[in-house]
Write a protein that holds these residues in place. Structure first.
Motif, mmCIF file in Angstrom:
data_model
loop_
_atom_site.group_PDB
_atom_site.id
_atom_site.type_symbol
_atom_site.label_atom_id
_atom_site.label_comp_id
_atom_site.label_asym_id
_atom_site.label_seq_id
_atom_site.Cartn_x
_atom_site.Cartn_y
_atom_site.Cartn_z
ATOM 1 N N HIS A 97 0.847 -1.189 0.000
ATOM 2 C CA HIS A 97 0.000 0.000 0.000
ATOM 3 C C HIS A 97 0.884 1.241 0.000
ATOM 4 O O HIS A 97 1.911 1.296 0.673
ATOM 5 N N ALA A 98 0.480 2.233 -0.773
ATOM 6 C CA ALA A 98 1.189 3.511 -0.787
ATOM 7 C C ALA A 98 0.167 4.629 -0.716
ATOM 8 O O ALA A 98 -0.974 4.478 -1.162
ATOM 9 N N GLU A 99 0.565 5.739 -0.151
ATOM 10 C CA GLU A 99 -0.318 6.894 -0.091
ATOM 11 C C GLU A 99 -0.670 7.328 -1.504
ATOM 12 O O GLU A 99 0.208 7.449 -2.362
ATOM 13 N N LEU A 100 -1.964 7.555 -1.766
ATOM 14 C CA LEU A 100 -2.403 7.908 -3.110
ATOM 15 C C LEU A 100 -1.718 9.170 -3.622
ATOM 16 O O LEU A 100 -1.420 9.301 -4.800
ATOM 17 N N GLN A 101 -1.455 10.114 -2.724
ATOM 18 C CA GLN A 101 -0.869 11.374 -3.135
ATOM 19 C C GLN A 101 0.635 11.260 -3.397
ATOM 20 O O GLN A 101 1.234 12.160 -3.982
#
Length: 438
Positions: free
Chosen positions: A116-120
């Protein structure tokens, strides 16, 4: 005829399709790394794409647990996870499937993990890892092997201006523990130290009820970075046994790295906090010019296999292949990896000779495709250019006689006639033949 409207087929954010040109470059990089691993006696393992969540979670730190993709398995009714790191998978395999094998295990792997990675953030959720694990040796020599292999692989990929930062979780952990700092303040301090934010470190320490000696030790951590002289300064700073043992261990590894001849690429960073919940000893990261993130990282993790019921000392590291690709993509040797050698353009009705020539060229080690679609010379040359094929071999037509082929350099369209008998000879080379162009 009604034109067909292309469908929209978007991908989830953080993943991408790797088309042939880029996929070839990735394969080239992975192949170079794997060659170094094999030369050091490491054997490949292929790990599964899915694991039971509770099993893989046993080998993950809190950070990677939070980044792991999970979903329900209809068959078992249990929670399934896509691994966010390959090392815990290796630990599981060693503790279970390889339990009766003699130590040490020299294991290498290449695969993808998902996080998972931050969308921004714009970061990829897919990470291509190529790494090694050396399990069963509690020795500075094993740690030195890891660092040396990293250096050799980076050199093999054409890097010259790069550094391997060495750290040791025992050093910083010893100072943190001896200070008596509370957990919340310790976490804040570790984050500030990791960023080399000296002012934030001072601010946190100013609010902490610690002795002046403890504050001095903690305040020194961000500046313990540089060459081997850092060990002397750290020896004056640290007073606890854990940190002093860590310094002795680094010194032993450095002596071995001198023998390996890789010391010019090393720096020491005793304020490195990465891996404090995962590693147990020497750690390292590799950095190349122009890249803000590490292209490789690893270190000692002596307690991981024990989580799967098989206590064994271990060390290892992994390359971030996509980070390497970003750094290498425009290099001539990497660019060349996306090319193919020959396109056969047959202008005769009989295809037998074209197939025989193609077969002979492949035997000689040349990548050879045949332009089966009927088109003219210019269109075939354009196709070869767009497909990154270096040369087109024309059989039949006006460019050559019945006992010749016409070999065209795709980049500029220049060609030369070559006898068919020469193509079938043992001495044939694409770089040989007559220099006369026609």
């Amino acid at each position: 005829m009604t034109p067909i409207t292309p469908i929209e087929a978007p991908l989830p954010k953080g993943v991408t399709d790797f088309l042939p040109e880029k996929a070839d470059k990735i394969g080239y990089i992975e192949g170079k790394i794997r060659k170094v691993f094999e030369l050091w006696g490491f054997r490949r393992i292929i790990t599964p794409l899915l694991e039971f969540e509770d099993v893989i979670a046993a080998g993950l730190g809190d950070d990677l647990k939070a980044k792991t993709f999970r979903f329900d398995d209809r068959q078992s009714g249990k929670l399934i996870a896509v691994p966010s790191d390959i090392t815990p998978q290796i630990a599981r395999i060693v503790a279970t499937r390889l339990r009766g094998y003699p130590l040490p295990h020299r294991i290498c792997y290449s695969g993808r993990v998902l996080r998972h990675a931050e969308l921004q953030s714009g970061r990829s959720r897919e990470i291509f890892q190529s790494g090694v694990e050396l399990i069963g040796l509690d020795s500075p020599e094993a740690d030195a092997e890891m660092v040396t292999m990293a250096v050799e692989a980076l050199k093999g990929l054409g890097f010259r201006d790069f550094k391997i930062d060495l750290g040791h979780v025992g050093f910083i952990r010893g100072i943190m523990t001896a200070s008596g700092l509370e957990v919340a303040a310790r976490n804040q301090l570790q984050e500030a130290i990791g960023k080399k934010d000296v002012s934030a470190v001072r601010s946190i320490l100013a609010e902490s009820p610690l002795s002046d000696a403890a504050k001095d030790e903690l305040a020194a951590l961000p500046r313990l970075f540089g060459g081997r002289e850092v060990l002397d300064e750290a020896g004056r700073v640290a007073t606890n046994d854990t940190s002093r043992r860590a310094l002795d261990n680094i010194s032993q590894v450095l002596d071995l790295l001198d023998i390996h001849g890789v010391s010019d690429h090393l720096t020491i960073d005793l304020g490195e906090v990465r891996g404090l919940d995962y590693h147990t000893g020497l750690t390292f990261e590799g950095f190349v010019t122009g890249m803000g993130e590490a292209v490789c990282s690893g270190g000692r993790y002596d307690t991981l296999t024990a989580r799967y019921g098989f206590p064994a000392p271990a060390t290892g590291f992994t390359f971030n292949v996509l980070a390497l690709l970003s750094a290498l993509e425009k290099r001539p040797d990497v660019e060349a990896s996306k090319t193919r050698d020959i396109l056969i353009f047959n202008q005769q009705d009989d295809r037998r000779e074209a197939l025989e020539i193609a077969q002979q060229l492949r035997r000689r080690g040349y990548t050879t495709a045949r332009d089966i679609i009927r088109r003219n010379f210019d269109d075939s040359l354009d196709y070869a250019r767009r497909m990154n094929i270096l040369r087109m071999m024309v059989i039949g037509g006006d460019q050559c006689g019945p006992d010749e082929v016409y070999l065209v350099r795709v980049a500029d369209g220049q060609g030369q006639r070559i006898k068919k008998a020469e193509v079938f000879s043992e001495r044939f080379s694409l770089d040989a033949g007559p220099d006369k162009e026609s």
